[in-house]
Motif scaffolding. Structure first.
Motif, PDB file in Angstrom:
ATOM      1  N   UNK A   1       0.668  13.669   4.502  1.00  0.00           N
ATOM      2  CA  UNK A   1      -1.159  14.410   3.837  1.00  0.00           C
ATOM      3  C   UNK A   1      -2.378  13.551   4.976  1.00  0.00           C
ATOM      4  N   UNK A   2      -1.516  12.019   5.086  1.00  0.00           N
ATOM      5  CA  UNK A   2      -2.253  11.388   6.003  1.00  0.00           C
ATOM      6  C   UNK A   2      -2.098  11.810   7.400  1.00  0.00           C
ATOM      7  N   UNK A   3      -0.966  11.865   7.413  1.00  0.00           N
ATOM      8  CA  UNK A   3      -0.598  11.889   9.348  1.00  0.00           C
ATOM      9  C   UNK A   3      -1.926  13.569   9.768  1.00  0.00           C
ATOM     10  N   UNK A   4      -2.121  14.469   8.771  1.00  0.00           N
ATOM     11  CA  UNK A   4      -2.935  15.611   8.509  1.00  0.00           C
ATOM     12  C   UNK A   4      -4.225  15.665   8.532  1.00  0.00           C
TER      13      UNK A   4
ATOM     14  N   UNK B   1      -2.393  15.682  -6.055  1.00  0.00           N
ATOM     15  CA  UNK B   1      -3.859  14.385  -5.179  1.00  0.00           C
ATOM     16  C   UNK B   1      -3.146  13.345  -4.936  1.00  0.00           C
ATOM     17  N   UNK B   2      -3.434  12.755  -3.965  1.00  0.00           N
ATOM     18  CA  UNK B   2      -2.877  11.482  -3.150  1.00  0.00           C
ATOM     19  C   UNK B   2      -2.802  10.543  -3.626  1.00  0.00           C
ATOM     20  N   UNK B   3      -1.478   9.549  -3.493  1.00  0.00           N
ATOM     21  CA  UNK B   3      -1.637   8.292  -4.244  1.00  0.00           C
ATOM     22  C   UNK B   3      -2.166   7.338  -3.354  1.00  0.00           C
ATOM     23  N   UNK B   4      -2.297   6.168  -4.358  1.00  0.00           N
ATOM     24  CA  UNK B   4      -2.495   4.889  -3.613  1.00  0.00           C
ATOM     25  C   UNK B   4      -3.578   4.701  -2.231  1.00  0.00           C
ATOM     26  N   UNK B   5      -3.155   3.850  -1.745  1.00  0.00           N
ATOM     27  CA  UNK B   5      -3.748   3.147  -0.790  1.00  0.00           C
ATOM     28  C   UNK B   5      -3.500   3.308   0.282  1.00  0.00           C
ATOM     29  N   UNK B   6      -4.303   4.006   1.437  1.00  0.00           N
ATOM     30  CA  UNK B   6      -3.751   4.067   2.683  1.00  0.00           C
ATOM     31  C   UNK B   6      -4.578   3.400   3.424  1.00  0.00           C
ATOM     32  N   UNK B   7      -3.889   2.184   4.152  1.00  0.00           N
ATOM     33  CA  UNK B   7      -4.498   0.664   4.875  1.00  0.00           C
ATOM     34  C   UNK B   7      -4.329   0.756   5.649  1.00  0.00           C
TER      35      UNK B   7
ATOM     36  N   UNK C   1       0.868  -1.219   0.592  1.00  0.00           N
ATOM     37  CA  UNK C   1      -0.149  -0.019  -0.120  1.00  0.00           C
ATOM     38  C   UNK C   1       1.061   1.154   0.112  1.00  0.00           C
ATOM     39  N   UNK C   2       0.069   2.101   0.246  1.00  0.00           N
ATOM     40  CA  UNK C   2       1.025   3.253  -0.270  1.00  0.00           C
ATOM     41  C   UNK C   2       1.212   3.724   1.075  1.00  0.00           C
ATOM     42  N   UNK C   3       0.714   3.954   1.598  1.00  0.00           N
ATOM     43  CA  UNK C   3       0.794   3.925   3.592  1.00  0.00           C
ATOM     44  C   UNK C   3      -0.440   3.435   4.096  1.00  0.00           C
ATOM     45  N   UNK C   4       0.323   2.695   5.507  1.00  0.00           N
ATOM     46  CA  UNK C   4       0.331   1.681   6.541  1.00  0.00           C
ATOM     47  C   UNK C   4       0.006   2.337   7.598  1.00  0.00           C
ATOM     48  N   UNK C   5      -1.578   2.175   7.863  1.00  0.00           N
ATOM     49  CA  UNK C   5      -1.300   2.803   9.603  1.00  0.00           C
ATOM     50  C   UNK C   5      -1.929   1.509  10.464  1.00  0.00           C
TER      51      UNK C   5
ATOM     52  N   UNK D   1      -6.927  18.573   5.297  1.00  0.00           N
ATOM     53  CA  UNK D   1      -5.551  16.998   4.268  1.00  0.00           C
ATOM     54  C   UNK D   1      -5.707  18.057   2.380  1.00  0.00           C
ATOM     55  N   UNK D   2      -7.479  18.264   2.362  1.00  0.00           N
ATOM     56  CA  UNK D   2      -7.815  18.888   1.076  1.00  0.00           C
ATOM     57  C   UNK D   2      -7.301  19.928   1.132  1.00  0.00           C
ATOM     58  N   UNK D   3      -7.447  21.339   2.229  1.00  0.00           N
ATOM     59  CA  UNK D   3      -6.793  21.878   1.401  1.00  0.00           C
ATOM     60  C   UNK D   3      -5.619  22.518   1.246  1.00  0.00           C
ATOM     61  N   UNK D   4      -4.264  21.085   2.174  1.00  0.00           N
ATOM     62  CA  UNK D   4      -3.175  21.415   1.733  1.00  0.00           C
ATOM     63  C   UNK D   4      -2.962  20.402   0.353  1.00  0.00           C
TER      64      UNK D   4
END
Length: 211
Positions: free
Chosen positions: A173-176, A195-201, A151-155, A185-188
């Protein structure tokens, strides 16, 4: 809240600067200027040399593993053949006990970008935990006992990891979004024209997030 981004000899500059700018901008747009983003090092303040043509950044302070907020570990840069040696040194450095203390501290989330995840895994800090690193290091990540997730980010709660170099933007962006909500996050994203890519899992059957 303190957001600490760790510098070490051989760090990748984009792994540092991308989350730094995203997090600082998120705090400003959220009306939380008191939330500090700080460059730190395990052995205190001073100039630290990155792996990209000697580009250096200055650590403002020593890492404080007990400070509520985030501790972000970048990956290594430079020639691909040199990166495993740099990460191996990080895995045996004074940084590791401090990151271990951060993982044990209440109110602290440890995050890592690219090879930073692998350095922590080599030190035994990610055993049994879902994580991601650069695509070239996924097999090595599995060999350490971590649970690799493509995944792009794993939480994983107090541990958040991100993939290859440019995913430092997605991690930030995920942490924001975690800290300040999706509106900020959208404003940033709009301000950065990214635009964010991939999946935040996320584990436990949670809905995946991300573009």
């Amino acid at each position: 809240m303190l957001m600490q981004i760790v510098l070490f000899e051989g760090f990748d500059p984009l792994d540092v600067i991308a989350p730094f700018e995203v997090l600082a901008t998120g705090a400003d747009l959220a009306g939380r200027p008191q939330d500090e983003v700080r460059l730190v090092a395990a052995d205190g303040p001073g100039e630290v040399t990155g792996a990209t043509r000697g580009l250096g950044l200055r650590a403002a302070a020593a890492l404080d593993p007990a400070a509520p907020g985030y501790v972000i570990v970048p990956g290594a840069g430079g020639a691909v053949a040199q990166i495993p040696a740099i990460l191996g040194r990080v895995a045996q450095s004074a940084l590791i006990p401090q990151v271990r203390a951060a993982l044990d501290a209440p109110g602290v989330t440890v995050a890592a970008v690219c090879g930073g995840s692998l350095a922590l895994a080599l030190a035994g800090l990610l055993r049994g935990r879902p994580a991601v690193t650069h695509t070239l290091g996924m097999d090595a990540l599995a060999a350490t006992g971590a649970r690799p997730v493509r995944a792009r980010v794993v939480d994983d709660g107090d541990l958040v990891t991100a993939g290859g170099v440019t995913s430092g933007l997605d991690l930030g962006l995920h942490l924001v979004e975690r800290e300040y909500g999706p509106r900020v996050a959208v404003a940033v994203q709009e301000l950065f024209e990214y635009e964010r890519r991939g999946t935040a899992w996320r584990d436990a059957g949670a809905e995946p997030v991300g573009a």
